[in-house]
Design an enzyme around this catalytic site. Structure first.
Site, PDB file in Angstrom:
ATOM      1  N   LYS A 130      11.575 -40.812 -14.618  1.00 19.23           N
ATOM      2  CA  LYS A 130      12.585 -40.648 -14.741  1.00 19.23           C
ATOM      3  C   LYS A 130      14.007 -40.057 -13.749  1.00 19.23           C
ATOM      4  O   LYS A 130      14.509 -40.892 -13.238  1.00 19.23           O
ATOM      5  CB  LYS A 130      13.833 -40.792 -15.784  1.00 19.23           C
ATOM      6  N   GLU A 159       8.032 -47.835 -19.104  1.00 17.20           N
ATOM      7  CA  GLU A 159       9.242 -47.789 -20.739  1.00 17.20           C
ATOM      8  C   GLU A 159       8.839 -46.100 -21.106  1.00 17.20           C
ATOM      9  O   GLU A 159       9.857 -45.920 -22.031  1.00 17.20           O
ATOM     10  CB  GLU A 159       7.885 -48.303 -21.266  1.00 17.20           C
ATOM     11  N   GLY A 213      10.923 -41.508 -24.626  1.00 16.57           N
ATOM     12  CA  GLY A 213       9.616 -41.347 -24.437  1.00 16.57           C
ATOM     13  C   GLY A 213       9.179 -42.813 -25.453  1.00 16.57           C
ATOM     14  O   GLY A 213       8.821 -43.437 -25.124  1.00 16.57           O
ATOM     15  N   ILE A 260       9.816 -45.028 -27.240  1.00 13.66           N
ATOM     16  CA  ILE A 260      11.037 -45.953 -28.344  1.00 13.66           C
ATOM     17  C   ILE A 260      10.584 -47.195 -27.051  1.00 13.66           C
ATOM     18  O   ILE A 260      11.138 -46.801 -26.205  1.00 13.66           O
ATOM     19  CB  ILE A 260      11.845 -45.823 -28.416  1.00 13.66           C
ATOM     20  N   GLY A 273       5.592 -29.716 -25.509  1.00 17.61           N
ATOM     21  CA  GLY A 273       4.644 -30.497 -24.614  1.00 17.61           C
ATOM     22  C   GLY A 273       6.671 -31.299 -24.588  1.00 17.61           C
ATOM     23  O   GLY A 273       6.504 -32.365 -24.205  1.00 17.61           O
ATOM     24  N   GLU A 307      10.971 -30.407 -19.905  1.00 16.40           N
ATOM     25  CA  GLU A 307      10.597 -31.371 -18.579  1.00 16.40           C
ATOM     26  C   GLU A 307       9.915 -29.774 -18.379  1.00 16.40           C
ATOM     27  O   GLU A 307      10.429 -27.882 -18.423  1.00 16.40           O
ATOM     28  CB  GLU A 307      11.534 -30.428 -17.577  1.00 16.40           C
ATOM     29  N   LYS A 313      18.346 -40.587 -17.856  1.00 14.92           N
ATOM     30  CA  LYS A 313      18.292 -41.632 -18.337  1.00 14.92           C
ATOM     31  C   LYS A 313      19.060 -42.541 -18.609  1.00 14.92           C
ATOM     32  O   LYS A 313      18.724 -43.675 -18.935  1.00 14.92           O
ATOM     33  CB  LYS A 313      17.588 -41.279 -19.976  1.00 14.92           C
TER      34      LYS A 313
END
Ligand code: NAP
Ligand code: HSE
Length: 453
Positions: free
Chosen positions: A117, A141, A146, A148, A199, A202, A217
């Protein structure tokens, strides 16, 4: 195997796997490779994908996935220019060399899937212009929300709506931190360390904590929802560093939870909608007091949610895990699958895209209701006699029905009212117990029988 044969029958063409070049084998890359290496029970088209090259920084690092020496390389440039590679999956992150590699892949005619992103929100203009000129797709996507699915719905299913607002909890790390600060009174830095361990964060977690990741985002979401490019520098951005446990506690007392919201909303007061130009927007990221009754108030932990409001549909909320290997692998792989379906359709000259057409040939077997395992709530009306609860318990026990609670709630006329909640039980066993209970002299009736989730 059967699926593969079916596909070959459907397409009539010869089987040619689509070769992927993956840039990066960290959290997202590893999750994606794991998913693509374990295709049973997933879409059969995944079997047509070959993990051809994977580019990393270091060949000596221990890896969670098995890849041959011929696949793993540090020469990322060679991947994006390799004539065998049809789809480049950029999951390395960062601005450079990610941007240059994406552009080079595009200029070599490759479709691109990216989770980046940061790069898309800054260089989207350049990247999509290049992609349009080269006639290739750039799919993203995993870049927002994530796992979704929200990018494809905004591009497709929701695009007939006139969207007024998109409001999201789009950063898993900060939502995880705020949730744990709220529910456990935890310390900010301890929780951040956990988010890094899982995880979610960033490489540089300031992007999460200071709201920049959420700003990237919402810029992407706004661009898709409102049909115009967004200048990231104009997105107002405030992170969660100044949110204290005291604020969280006061907000709670007043009926609010504090969430880092990313908001993009049409401001019609500034300029009316016209058919020819994109609307004027307010686009911002900041910690916000959200009423506990609001649909976004109960989105906790690493979960994300995106609430879209439009006309004529009204409100639609997308919810799910917003970060982590499995979630992002799902989103990245779905983009890959979409591209493979498109390539397959083009190459075989079939009129049907396999993702739109119904591919099912066989019936699923449906398990009989007696085999279902669930909990039950049952309300009995019984004679007001000593030992009734004991008799109920004995009957249930005989058929292996274990009771979570059994309470006498009061009386209805002269009958005692007893409510039972079971633990998970096979429905057939529960029904047998109930049939026997009905025959007990003390039982008048069973007015309610409901399953418990
Ligand atoms: P990560 O764990 O840090 O992994 C990055 C991978 O890229 C590593 O395998 C690294 O190689 C490789 N790499 C980085 N720079 C490189 C370079 N210059 N040359 C060669 N290889 C290089 O990152 P991640 O969490 O998977 O995130 C990847 C992307 O997905 C980012 O854009 C991120 O914003 C996005 N994303 C992440 C999540 C998430 O939950 N983590 C969710 C959605 C989107 P080595 O292994 O050799 O170091
Ligand atoms: N660091 C990001 C987050 C990863 O916490 O939401 C998912 O984009």
């Amino acid at each position: 195997m059967l699926h593969l044969q079916l596909l070959l029958l459907i397409f009539g063409g010869k089987f040619v796997g689509v070769k992927l070049g993956i840039l990066g084998l960290g959290t997202v890359g590893t999750g994606t490779v794991q998913l693509l290496q374990d295709t049973v029970g997933r879409h059969p088209l995944l079997q047509e994908i070959e993990i051809y090259k994977v580019g990393v920084r270091s060949l000596d690092k221990p890896r969670e996935v098995k890849l041959t020496d011929a696949v793993l390389t540090t020469d990322l440039e060679a991947i994006v220019t390799d004539p065998n590679v049809e789809i480049v999956v950029e999951v390395m992150g960062g601005l450079e060399p990610a941007r240059s590699l994406i552009l080079k892949a595009i200029s070599h005619g490759k479709h691109v899937v990216t989770a980046n992103k940061a790069a898309i929100s800054r260089f989207g203009d350049e990247i999509f212009t290049a992609a349009n000129q080269a006639g290739v797709y750039v799919m993203l996507e995993a870049a927002v929300g994530g796992g979704i699915p929200v990018i494809q719905p905004l591009k497709q299913s929701l695009s007939v709506n006139r969207i007024h607002a998109v409001t999201g909890i789009v950063n898993g790390t900060t939502n995880y931190i705020l949730t744990r600060m709220q529910t456990e009174g935890s310390n900010f830095s301890d929780v951040l360390a956990d988010a890094q361990k899982f995880g979610y964060a960033e490489a540089d977690p300031t992007a999460d904590v200071d709201g920049f990741d959420a700003a990237d985002k919402i810029a992407i979401l706004a661009s898709l929802a409102f049909g115009g490019r967004i200048n990231l520098e104009q997105v107002y951005c405030e992170g969660i560093r100044q949110v204290s446990r005291t604020d969280i506690a006061y907000a709670e007392k007043l009926g609010f939870v504090i969430k880092l919201l990313a908001i993009a909303r049409i401001t019609t007061s500034c300029s009316p909608l016209t058919p020819s130009s994109p609307p004027t927007l307010s686009v911002r990221v900041h910690p916000t007091l959200v009423p506990k009754t609001h649909p976004l108030a109960n989105i906790n932990g690493v979960n994300n949610a995106i609430l879209t409001e439009g006309e004529p549909l009204g409100q639609v909320m997308f919810f799910g895990p917003g970060a982590g290997a499995g979630a992002t692998a799902s989103a990245v792989s779905s983009d890959i699958l979409n591209l493979v379906a498109t390539l397959k359709t083009q190459k075989t000259g079939t009129l049907l895209n396999p993702l739109y057409a119904c591919r099912h040939q066989d019936y699923c077997q449906i398990a009989p209701m007696e085999e279902q395992v669930t909990r039950f709530y049952t309300r009995f009306l019984t004679k007001d006699q000593p030992g009734v609860i004991g008799k109920l318990g004995t009957c249930f026990g005989k058929y292996g029905v274990s009771l979570e609670s059994i309470v006498q709630t009061g009386f209805q006329e002269k009958l005692a009212e007893i409510v039972v909640v079971t633990y998970d039980v096979r429905e057939g066993d529960f029904r047998q117990a109930l049939a026997e209970i009905r025959t007990l002299e003390a039982i008048d009736s069973i007015p309610s029988l409901l399953r418990v989730l």
